[in-house]
Design a protein around this motif. Structure first.
Motif, PDB file in Angstrom:
ATOM      1  N   ASP A 129       2.521  -2.595  46.998  1.00 47.88           N
ATOM      2  CA  ASP A 129       1.863  -3.877  46.707  1.00 47.88           C
ATOM      3  C   ASP A 129       2.332  -4.863  47.771  1.00 47.88           C
ATOM      4  OD1 ASP A 129       0.946  -6.292  45.818  1.00 47.88           O
ATOM      5  OD2 ASP A 129       1.999  -6.226  43.881  1.00 47.88           O
ATOM      6  N   PRO A 130       1.430  -5.367  48.622  1.00 50.72           N
ATOM      7  CA  PRO A 130       1.865  -6.265  49.703  1.00 50.72           C
ATOM      8  C   PRO A 130       2.510  -7.546  49.210  1.00 50.72           C
ATOM      9  CG  PRO A 130      -0.535  -6.222  49.518  1.00 50.72           C
ATOM     10  CD  PRO A 130      -0.017  -5.126  48.641  1.00 50.72           C
ATOM     11  N   CYS A 131       2.316  -7.882  47.930  1.00 52.95           N
ATOM     12  CA  CYS A 131       2.919  -9.100  47.380  1.00 52.95           C
ATOM     13  C   CYS A 131       4.168  -8.798  46.554  1.00 52.95           C
ATOM     14  CB  CYS A 131       1.900  -9.851  46.518  1.00 52.95           C
ATOM     15  SG  CYS A 131       0.405 -10.343  47.394  1.00 52.95           S
ATOM     16  N   HIS A 132       4.624  -7.541  46.572  1.00 52.94           N
ATOM     17  CA  HIS A 132       5.787  -7.147  45.783  1.00 52.94           C
ATOM     18  C   HIS A 132       7.010  -7.960  46.190  1.00 52.94           C
ATOM     19  CE1 HIS A 132       8.418  -4.580  43.448  1.00 52.94           C
ATOM     20  NE2 HIS A 132       9.205  -4.421  44.508  1.00 52.94           N
ATOM     21  N   GLY A 133       7.624  -8.611  45.223  1.00 54.68           N
ATOM     22  CA  GLY A 133       8.786  -9.441  45.493  1.00 54.68           C
ATOM     23  C   GLY A 133       8.448 -10.844  45.960  1.00 54.68           C
ATOM     24  N   PHE A 134       7.160 -11.066  46.233  1.00 57.71           N
ATOM     25  CA  PHE A 134       6.709 -12.382  46.709  1.00 57.71           C
ATOM     26  C   PHE A 134       5.447 -12.785  45.928  1.00 57.71           C
ATOM     27  CE2 PHE A 134       8.882 -10.400  50.259  1.00 57.71           C
ATOM     28  CZ  PHE A 134       9.767 -11.389  50.658  1.00 57.71           C
ATOM     29  N   PRO A 135       5.582 -13.062  44.632  1.00 59.94           N
ATOM     30  CA  PRO A 135       4.387 -13.415  43.831  1.00 59.94           C
ATOM     31  C   PRO A 135       3.622 -14.607  44.394  1.00 59.94           C
ATOM     32  CG  PRO A 135       6.435 -13.984  42.672  1.00 59.94           C
ATOM     33  CD  PRO A 135       6.821 -13.133  43.833  1.00 59.94           C
ATOM     34  N   LEU A 136       4.320 -15.487  45.113  1.00 59.12           N
ATOM     35  CA  LEU A 136       3.649 -16.650  45.699  1.00 59.12           C
ATOM     36  C   LEU A 136       2.600 -16.230  46.728  1.00 59.12           C
ATOM     37  CD1 LEU A 136       3.539 -19.750  45.878  1.00 59.12           C
ATOM     38  CD2 LEU A 136       5.351 -19.637  47.604  1.00 59.12           C
ATOM     39  N   LEU A 137       2.830 -15.083  47.379  1.00 58.84           N
ATOM     40  CA  LEU A 137       1.903 -14.598  48.397  1.00 58.84           C
ATOM     41  C   LEU A 137       0.551 -14.220  47.802  1.00 58.84           C
ATOM     42  CD1 LEU A 137       1.619 -13.912  51.408  1.00 58.84           C
ATOM     43  CD2 LEU A 137       2.460 -11.615  50.886  1.00 58.84           C
ATOM     44  N   SER A 138       0.528 -13.843  46.534  1.00 58.29           N
ATOM     45  CA  SER A 138      -0.726 -13.434  45.897  1.00 58.29           C
ATOM     46  C   SER A 138      -1.725 -14.574  45.831  1.00 58.29           C
ATOM     47  CB  SER A 138      -0.452 -12.889  44.487  1.00 58.29           C
ATOM     48  OG  SER A 138       0.141 -13.887  43.673  1.00 58.29           O
ATOM     49  N   ASP A 139      -1.246 -15.821  45.947  1.00 55.65           N
ATOM     50  CA  ASP A 139      -2.164 -16.963  45.948  1.00 55.65           C
ATOM     51  C   ASP A 139      -3.076 -16.939  47.161  1.00 55.65           C
ATOM     52  OD1 ASP A 139      -0.922 -17.819  43.662  1.00 55.65           O
ATOM     53  OD2 ASP A 139       0.342 -19.316  44.655  1.00 55.65           O
ATOM     54  N   ARG A 140      -2.673 -16.219  48.211  1.00 58.25           N
ATOM     55  CA  ARG A 140      -3.470 -16.175  49.440  1.00 58.25           C
ATOM     56  C   ARG A 140      -4.386 -14.954  49.505  1.00 58.25           C
ATOM     57  NH1 ARG A 140      -1.216 -19.657  53.164  1.00 58.25           N
ATOM     58  NH2 ARG A 140      -3.231 -19.416  54.218  1.00 58.25           N
ATOM     59  N   ALA A 141      -4.300 -14.079  48.537  1.00 59.16           N
ATOM     60  CA  ALA A 141      -5.134 -12.880  48.525  1.00 59.16           C
ATOM     61  C   ALA A 141      -6.613 -13.275  48.472  1.00 59.16           C
ATOM     62  CB  ALA A 141      -4.772 -12.007  47.322  1.00 59.16           C
ATOM     63  N   PRO A 142      -7.512 -12.463  49.030  1.00 59.23           N
ATOM     64  CA  PRO A 142      -7.246 -11.141  49.602  1.00 59.23           C
ATOM     65  C   PRO A 142      -6.895 -11.171  51.095  1.00 59.23           C
ATOM     66  CG  PRO A 142      -9.599 -11.489  49.535  1.00 59.23           C
ATOM     67  CD  PRO A 142      -8.968 -12.726  48.958  1.00 59.23           C
ATOM     68  N   LYS A 143      -6.878 -12.365  51.728  1.00 54.39           N
ATOM     69  CA  LYS A 143      -6.587 -12.435  53.164  1.00 54.39           C
ATOM     70  C   LYS A 143      -5.086 -12.568  53.349  1.00 54.39           C
ATOM     71  CE  LYS A 143      -8.446 -12.829  57.391  1.00 54.39           C
ATOM     72  NZ  LYS A 143      -7.229 -12.708  58.202  1.00 54.39           N
ATOM     73  N   LEU A 144      -4.435 -11.443  53.685  1.00 51.97           N
ATOM     74  CA  LEU A 144      -2.982 -11.431  53.805  1.00 51.97           C
ATOM     75  C   LEU A 144      -2.506 -11.099  55.205  1.00 51.97           C
ATOM     76  CD1 LEU A 144      -2.165  -9.528  50.477  1.00 51.97           C
ATOM     77  CD2 LEU A 144      -2.063 -11.994  50.883  1.00 51.97           C
ATOM     78  N   HIS A 145      -3.406 -11.022  56.155  1.00 50.23           N
ATOM     79  CA  HIS A 145      -3.036 -10.654  57.525  1.00 50.23           C
ATOM     80  C   HIS A 145      -2.722 -11.906  58.331  1.00 50.23           C
ATOM     81  CE1 HIS A 145      -2.970  -7.901  60.960  1.00 50.23           C
ATOM     82  NE2 HIS A 145      -3.638  -8.806  61.654  1.00 50.23           N
ATOM     83  N   TYR A 146      -1.525 -11.968  58.916  1.00 48.21           N
ATOM     84  CA  TYR A 146      -1.078 -13.120  59.696  1.00 48.21           C
ATOM     85  C   TYR A 146      -1.283 -14.435  58.937  1.00 48.21           C
ATOM     86  CZ  TYR A 146      -0.088 -10.425  63.864  1.00 48.21           C
ATOM     87  OH  TYR A 146       0.454  -9.547  64.754  1.00 48.21           O
ATOM     88  N   VAL A 147      -0.762 -14.479  57.737  1.00 51.07           N
ATOM     89  CA  VAL A 147      -0.863 -15.684  56.919  1.00 51.07           C
ATOM     90  C   VAL A 147       0.070 -16.756  57.495  1.00 51.07           C
ATOM     91  CG1 VAL A 147      -0.455 -16.657  54.642  1.00 51.07           C
ATOM     92  CG2 VAL A 147      -1.442 -14.375  54.860  1.00 51.07           C
ATOM     93  N   ARG A 148      -0.406 -17.954  57.584  1.00 49.09           N
ATOM     94  CA  ARG A 148       0.441 -19.064  58.024  1.00 49.09           C
ATOM     95  C   ARG A 148       0.334 -20.202  57.003  1.00 49.09           C
ATOM     96  NH1 ARG A 148      -3.805 -18.888  61.719  1.00 49.09           N
ATOM     97  NH2 ARG A 148      -5.257 -20.637  61.651  1.00 49.09           N
ATOM     98  N   PHE A 149       1.274 -21.113  57.069  1.00 43.92           N
ATOM     99  CA  PHE A 149       1.320 -22.195  56.093  1.00 43.92           C
ATOM    100  C   PHE A 149       0.070 -23.072  56.187  1.00 43.92           C
ATOM    101  CE2 PHE A 149       5.969 -21.676  57.218  1.00 43.92           C
ATOM    102  CZ  PHE A 149       6.251 -20.882  56.116  1.00 43.92           C
ATOM    103  N   LYS A 150      -0.463 -23.407  55.022  1.00 45.70           N
ATOM    104  CA  LYS A 150      -1.632 -24.293  54.978  1.00 45.70           C
ATOM    105  C   LYS A 150      -1.226 -25.741  55.206  1.00 45.70           C
ATOM    106  CE  LYS A 150      -2.859 -22.954  50.893  1.00 45.70           C
ATOM    107  NZ  LYS A 150      -3.573 -22.808  49.594  1.00 45.70           N
ATOM    108  N   ASP A 151      -0.078 -26.092  54.690  1.00 39.01           N
ATOM    109  CA  ASP A 151       0.368 -27.477  54.806  1.00 39.01           C
ATOM    110  C   ASP A 151       1.881 -27.536  54.584  1.00 39.01           C
ATOM    111  OD1 ASP A 151       0.710 -27.215  51.985  1.00 39.01           O
ATOM    112  OD2 ASP A 151      -1.361 -27.893  51.677  1.00 39.01           O
ATOM    113  N   ALA A 152       2.431 -28.740  54.691  1.00 41.12           N
ATOM    114  CA  ALA A 152       3.870 -28.933  54.559  1.00 41.12           C
ATOM    115  C   ALA A 152       4.360 -28.571  53.157  1.00 41.12           C
ATOM    116  CB  ALA A 152       4.231 -30.382  54.878  1.00 41.12           C
ATOM    117  N   ALA A 153       3.518 -28.822  52.148  1.00 40.64           N
ATOM    118  CA  ALA A 153       3.919 -28.525  50.769  1.00 40.64           C
ATOM    119  C   ALA A 153       4.116 -27.028  50.558  1.00 40.64           C
ATOM    120  CB  ALA A 153       2.866 -29.058  49.798  1.00 40.64           C
ATOM    121  N   GLU A 154       3.203 -26.220  51.123  1.00 42.66           N
ATOM    122  CA  GLU A 154       3.342 -24.772  50.973  1.00 42.66           C
ATOM    123  C   GLU A 154       4.568 -24.270  51.736  1.00 42.66           C
ATOM    124  OE1 GLU A 154       0.330 -21.042  50.824  1.00 42.66           O
ATOM    125  OE2 GLU A 154       0.462 -22.031  52.769  1.00 42.66           O
ATOM    126  N   LYS A 155       4.804 -24.848  52.905  1.00 41.20           N
ATOM    127  CA  LYS A 155       5.990 -24.467  53.673  1.00 41.20           C
ATOM    128  C   LYS A 155       7.254 -24.731  52.868  1.00 41.20           C
ATOM    129  CE  LYS A 155       8.356 -25.170  58.073  1.00 41.20           C
ATOM    130  NZ  LYS A 155       8.365 -25.889  59.372  1.00 41.20           N
TER     131      LYS A 155
END
Length: 631
Positions: A198-224
């Protein structure tokens, strides 16, 4: 630094794993080198790489590259063009068998590589020749464009591999003990350990960006800030939760819920030279192709966009979402895509292929030549990341694409140099009766030419700056294409007027057919010689084509070719760094002019390149470098 070649020691980064020549040691071949940072981290953890190496990660001049190459720590082969590592591993394993080596060969792969035909050719060879190779596959159901089942579903990987004679073991990819047990048993032939993860295993926060998980970068300062909190939690001393019982260990988790032609070409000639002014205040346009493509496709219903898992990276995502009936995804299968496009064109459709330049020209060269070039079909091949416009390294840098495509009869070649040409090149390509290869720019693109001055097929732009014309003698002629035109303008602005050097500057957007008559015409106006400058190897590109014209017509004019030197592969670094290293930036250009006119030029050191070039309409300096997240 750099790739092996004349004068450069041939050495891989595999030494970090041990002595690659030792007959008793296992060999690790790392295929998805986009994951290079994971391999670097592993080397640090086991004490084979100093943690300080990360200070140079993805930095100019470093071998610790973003996309690993064989000179990068831990890498045995160059495998960024996916699906090639398994074949190389097969050859290495067979050679070790012949030499009596006892060490094993293990390949780490991604499930997306199963979309590539070469993978299956390698599997059948491994089975036929009983070559012992163990492939550990990360089966996470994801690829660049999103979920594999939505991009290009390949069904059961396990069943396909078994049908090819491979031994298949399926494990929980988050359980190290299961993986270790699966790879410990050898077999005379190919063994595939399918690690379901599971590409989000251990990082449940990453699932918010699914299904696009390739080279994910911060959307804004709050997400960072959110992720900084996650990192702090990970670094805090605590008992690690090893409960992985909820991870699926079968393939079903990633499956769908429900399951006679004219070959001769017309004479290719250019028309004339257009005098063109350059915008005084250069704005930067963000992703001009992305917006223009959608509007253009709306009025061209016969046009169909084809992509190979690089839809967003090639700015076709807006079109995909708005006009799904004019879009096809092929996954990582470029060879099939080229021949498929040929079939579409035979039936009256207009295929517009979108992928990186290297994946248009190197991997599917035979299909481009036979399925598109020979029958002279109207397929438009848009090759993004031309030359060294990507920090992705040797596997992603198309420094030889012009040379390759020039050799295909019937193929026309266009190259855009600014946003205006990006927004008009589709019209030019559509009007051509036959195949077209386009060296395309993406991301932040400067607008050098006015909106009322679109690209024209076979027309050379004479870039004027007040005193430049074909009506009087000039000292030097410079011929540029693509991003090098902006660099040459910068160089011209660096030369102080008191230097007394007159320059004819020609910008080519049509490379094939080459403007031979126009080149010969300008030779009658110049005193000292010609300089070509291109984002390409000087072998086989615009410099070579110019040399051919001069030689064939016995024109005795000195020629200096600037670009990536012959016999050289580029490597991962920024555009500015590589242009300086290989000698085709503005300063190198001024030096070439000095060499031709035999005198030192007075340079306007107070000239600020950012004053006139590279600013957007709001006056903010634009970042013209490719962002690594967009690779």
């Amino acid at each position: 630094r750099g790739s092996p070649g004349p004068g450069i020691e041939t050495r891989t980064g595999e030494g970090h794993n041990g002595d690659p020549t030792a007959p008793h040691l296992d060999r690790l071949i790392f295929s998805p080198v986009h994951y290079a940072v994971v391999l670097y981290s592993l080397l640090v953890e086991i004490g084979r790489l100093d943690v300080k190496a990360f200070e140079s990660y993805n930095k100019d001049g470093s071998t610790v590259e973003l996309i690993g190459a064989e000179h990068s720590p831990g890498h045995a082969v160059t495998a960024g063009s996916l699906a090639q590592a398994l074949s190389q591993a097969a050859g290495i394993a067979y050679a070790r068998k012949l030499k009596g080596h006892t060490g094993r060969v293990v390949v780490y792969m991604s499930d997306g590589e199963m979309q590539e035909g070469q993978t299956w050719e390698a599997v059948q060879a491994l089975f036929q020749h009983k070559i012992e190779v163990t492939a550990v596959v990360d089966v996470n159901g994801q690829q660049c464009d999103g979920k594999m089942e939505q991009v290009c579903d390949i069904g059961s990987i396990a069943n396909k591999l078994r049908a090819f004679g491979a031994v298949v073991r399926e494990v929980n990819g988050h359980n190290v003990r299961e993986i270790d047990a699966a790879i410990s048993h050898t077999h005379p032939g190919p063994t595939f350990v399918l690690c379901y993860t599971d590409p989000c295993h251990g990082f449940p926060l990453l699932s918010d960006r699914a299904p696009k998980l390739h080279y994910v970068r911060f959307k804004d300062a709050a997400e960072k800030q959110q992720w900084e909190g996650v990192l702090a939690t990970m670094e805090a001393p605590q008992k690690v939760n090893r409960d992985i019982s909820n991870v699926h260990t079968t393939e079903s988790h990633y499956q769908k819920k429900s399951i006679v032609v004219q070959t001769t070409s017309k004479a290719l000639t250019t028309t004339h030279i257009d005098q063109c002014s350059v915008c005084r205040n250069v704005e930067t346009v963000t992703r001009p192709h992305r917006v223009h493509l959608l509007e253009w496709m709306k009025v061209h219903p016969k046009a169909i966009v084809l992509t190979a898992d690089l839809t967003s990276s090639c700015e076709a995502d807006l079109l995909r979402d708005a006009l799904p009936n004019q879009y096809l995804s092929f996954g990582m299968a470029e060879q099939n895509m080229m021949s498929f496009a040929g079939g579409l064109a035979r039936e009256g459709f207009r295929p517009y292929i979108h992928t990186f330049g290297v994946f248009v020209t190197r991997r599917p060269f035979d299909q481009v030549a036979m399925s598109i070039g020979v029958p002279n079909l109207p397929v438009r091949l848009l090759g993004f990341l031309p030359g060294i416009t990507t920090p992705g390294g040797v596997t992603h840098q198309a420094i030889d694409d012009i040379a390759l495509m020039r050799s295909i009869p019937n193929m026309r070649i266009l190259e855009v140099g600014d946003a205006t040409e990006v927004e008009t090149v589709l019209d030019v390509a559509e009007a051509i009766d036959g195949p077209v290869y386009i060296r395309m720019l993406r991301g932040d693109v400067p607008r050098l030419f006015p909106l009322h001055s679109p690209m024209k097929f076979g027309v050379v732009r004479l870039l004027t700056s007040g005193s430049c014309s074909l009506s009087k003698d000039s000292d030097v002629a410079i011929i540029t294409t693509g991003i090098c035109t902006q660099e040459a303008i910068k160089a011209r602005n660096m030369i102080h007027k008191s230097s007394g050097v007159s320059i004819l500057h020609l910008h080519l957007s049509t490379i094939v057919p080459f403007p031979s008559d126009d080149i010969l015409r300008i030779c009658s106006f110049i005193k000292h010689g010609i300089i070509t400058m291109e984002n390409h190897s000087i072998v086989g590109g615009v410099g070579s084509a110019t040399a051919e014209v001069l030689a064939e017509h016995a024109v005795a004019k000195p020629l200096i070719r600037l670009g990536v030197p012959g016999g050289t592969y580029a490597h991962g670094a920024s555009r500015e760094y590589l242009m300086k290293e290989y000698g085709f930036d503005a300063h190198a250009f001024v030096g070439a002019i000095e060499k031709l006119v035999h005198k030192k030029l007075i340079r306007d050191w107070e000239y600020d390149a950012e004053k006139d070039l590279g600013r957007n309409t709001e006056g903010r300096t634009a970042n013209l470098m490719e962002r690594p997240e967009d690779l």
